[in-house]
Design a protein around this motif. Structure first.
Motif, short mmCIF file in Angstrom:
data_model
loop_
_atom_site.label_atom_id
_atom_site.label_comp_id
_atom_site.label_asym_id
_atom_site.label_seq_id
_atom_site.Cartn_x
_atom_site.Cartn_y
_atom_site.Cartn_z
N GLN A 164 -29.87 9.16 34.98
CA GLN A 164 -30.69 8.26 35.79
C GLN A 164 -32.07 8.85 36.07
OE1 GLN A 164 -28.02 7.65 39.10
NE2 GLN A 164 -27.04 5.87 38.16
N GLN A 207 -34.36 8.93 32.91
CA GLN A 207 -34.82 7.65 32.37
C GLN A 207 -36.34 7.52 32.46
OE1 GLN A 207 -33.60 4.21 34.60
NE2 GLN A 207 -33.75 2.85 32.81
N TRP A 267 -31.40 10.16 24.20
CA TRP A 267 -29.95 10.23 24.39
C TRP A 267 -29.58 11.48 25.18
CZ3 TRP A 267 -30.34 10.71 18.61
CH2 TRP A 267 -30.09 12.00 18.12
N LYS A 322 -20.72 6.22 29.41
CA LYS A 322 -21.42 5.23 28.59
C LYS A 322 -21.67 3.94 29.37
CE LYS A 322 -21.33 2.91 24.10
NZ LYS A 322 -21.48 1.53 24.60
N ARG A 323 -20.75 3.60 30.26
CA ARG A 323 -20.92 2.37 31.06
C ARG A 323 -21.97 2.55 32.15
NH1 ARG A 323 -15.10 1.96 30.32
NH2 ARG A 323 -14.75 3.22 32.20
N ASN A 324 -22.30 3.79 32.50
CA ASN A 324 -23.12 4.03 33.69
C ASN A 324 -24.49 4.65 33.42
OD1 ASN A 324 -21.54 3.38 36.32
ND2 ASN A 324 -20.03 4.34 34.98
N PRO A 339 -28.43 4.57 32.15
CA PRO A 339 -29.42 3.50 32.16
C PRO A 339 -29.42 2.71 30.85
CG PRO A 339 -30.35 5.52 33.04
CD PRO A 339 -29.02 5.89 32.48
N LYS A 340 -29.70 1.46 30.95
CA LYS A 340 -29.74 0.60 29.78
C LYS A 340 -30.77 1.12 28.78
CE LYS A 340 -30.10 -4.26 28.42
NZ LYS A 340 -30.35 -5.66 28.90
N GLY A 341 -30.34 1.22 27.53
CA GLY A 341 -31.23 1.70 26.48
C GLY A 341 -31.07 3.18 26.17
N ASP A 400 -22.42 6.07 21.69
CA ASP A 400 -23.19 5.23 20.76
C ASP A 400 -23.32 5.87 19.39
OD1 ASP A 400 -24.31 3.08 22.67
OD2 ASP A 400 -24.76 4.97 23.70
#
Length: 395
Positions: free
Chosen positions: A229, A232, A238, A255-257, A259-261, A286
């Motif tokens: 976080q 970001q 990554w 992976k669920r938590n 930040p998007k992208g 990913d």
């Protein structure tokens, strides 16, 4: 002409460089206060060598055919691996056709399953498998990538792992992966220093250069999420191998938590199709990052890559030099690859297995032409000036 059979298998150990790239002397960035699972103990925090990361050393395997052609494989397994090769695995090779690679792999794996499955045993199997592919390529007069179906692109592009992504950018690489320096045991102050390091490097490389963090199994889930976080803001591409490789559930949560992208990557210390099946089916990451010298060799990497492709995931192998280059250039789901900067100050491009191997190709301006991989087999040979030790002889 009839395909030759295998007449001899030899296993050697090497110290001071080679497949075990931590087996170095003097200062090296790769040993300088990098977060590890052992960093929870202050006495093992400054140096990774202090807790024995270099204890195994390099294993060199030669598989000789009945016509005298020799295939070469290297891995990290040292004297333990040499014992396994000479005293156990050799029985599955001697007298076999060189083309029986799939059957030999199957027998090596299941014959060692009661004491193996992962770790040093699969490292050893990987080295033997690599030697077999090298031998087959030499006998057929073709590079290993041709045996795997041939290149799907004209060149490879690389990112560099090391302490100086700013220098990596100047050398033409597409990105730079930093070692995370401070783990959870160093508290919020350590976390702050990790973010400051990332921010400093972002200011040096600009907005369009990839930056990643290699966390080397050193974090817990909460710390990993906080790091992601906070990172970001500085465009971290990554976050890699944050948790224990056995914590598939933690990776799925991570992976669920994030930040998007931002991508979650792992797999350097995973092995075989079964281990990677867990990562993929539980949606842990990913990108998977198997090391061909550790995951089961080329034979198993074929299966792992197919699994990743079926799950819509990229496979970007951990830096294993020429052995991964031959594979990556044949796979659409491996669009780029890694080089570990083996120079002590990460300020020059060196061959991955120097000084052990000769004729290793290296990227130029962050790229490597497919034609650089066109010698038979893997196209490398042992440096005759490197001292080999053969601790065991086959039973």
């Amino acid at each position: 002409m009839a395909m030759p059979t295998i007449k001899a298998v030899r296993a050697y150990t090497v110290r001071g460089g080679g497949a075990d790239y931590h087996d170095t002397q003097g200062y090296h960035w790769i040993d300088d206060h990098i977060a590890t699972p052992m960093a929870r103990y202050e006495e093992y925090r400054q140096s990774r060598r202090s807790f024995g990361i270099n204890v195994l050393g390099t294993l060199v395997i030669e598989v000789e055919a009945s016509d005298g052609t020799v295939g070469l494989g290297v891995t990290t397994a040292g004297e333990i691996g040499a014992f396994i090769v000479e005293k156990h695995l050799s029985r599955f090779l001697i007298g076999r056709q060189v083309t029986e690679i799939e059957k030999i792999w199957d027998q090596m794996y299941f014959a060692t399953q009661f004491y193996g499955r992962k770790g040093v045993v699969v490292n050893t199997i990987s080295g033997v498998d690599i030697a077999l592919w090298d031998l087959l390529g030499k006998l057929r007069g073709e590079p290993v990538h041709a045996l795997l179906g041939g290149p799907v692109r004209d060149e490879l592009q690389f990112y560099a792992t090391g302490a100086r992504p700013d220098l990596a950018k100047e050398m033409g690489f597409i990105g730079g992966k930093l070692p995370l320096l401070h783990g959870p045991a160093e508290g919020d102050e350590g976390l702050k220093k990790n973010i400051e390091k990332l921010a400093d490097m972002r200011s040096k490389v600009g907005d369009d250069f990839w930056l990643m963090y290699d966390c080397w199994m050193s974090l817990d889930l909460n710390y990993s999420i906080k790091l992601a976080q906070k990172a970001q803001e500085f465009g971290l591409k990554w976050i890699e191998e944050c948790l224990s490789p056995d914590d598939y559930w933690g990776y799925a949560d991570l992976k669920r938590n994030v930040p998007k992208g931002m991508l979650v990557t792992t797999g350097e210390h995973e092995a075989t199709r079964w281990g990677f099946r867990m990562l993929l089916e539980m949606d842990c990451c990913d990108i998977i990052q198997p090391d061909v010298n550790w995951c089961g060799g080329i034979t198993e990497l074929i299966k792992i890559s197919a699994l990743a492709d079926a799950h819509g995931k990229l496979m970007v192998p951990h830096g294993s030099g020429v052995y991964s280059y031959h594979f990556v250039i044949t796979r659409h789901n491996s669009p780029f690859t890694e080089i570990i900067m083996s120079a002590p100050n990460a300020d020059e491009v060196r061959p991955a297995f120097s000084p052990l191997l000769l004729d290793e190709p290296v990227p130029v301006n962050g790229r490597m032409k497919a034609s650089a991989l066109d010698k038979p087999g893997f196209g490398v040979r042992l440096n005759p000036e490197v001292k080999l030790h053969r601790p065991y002889a086959a039973a």
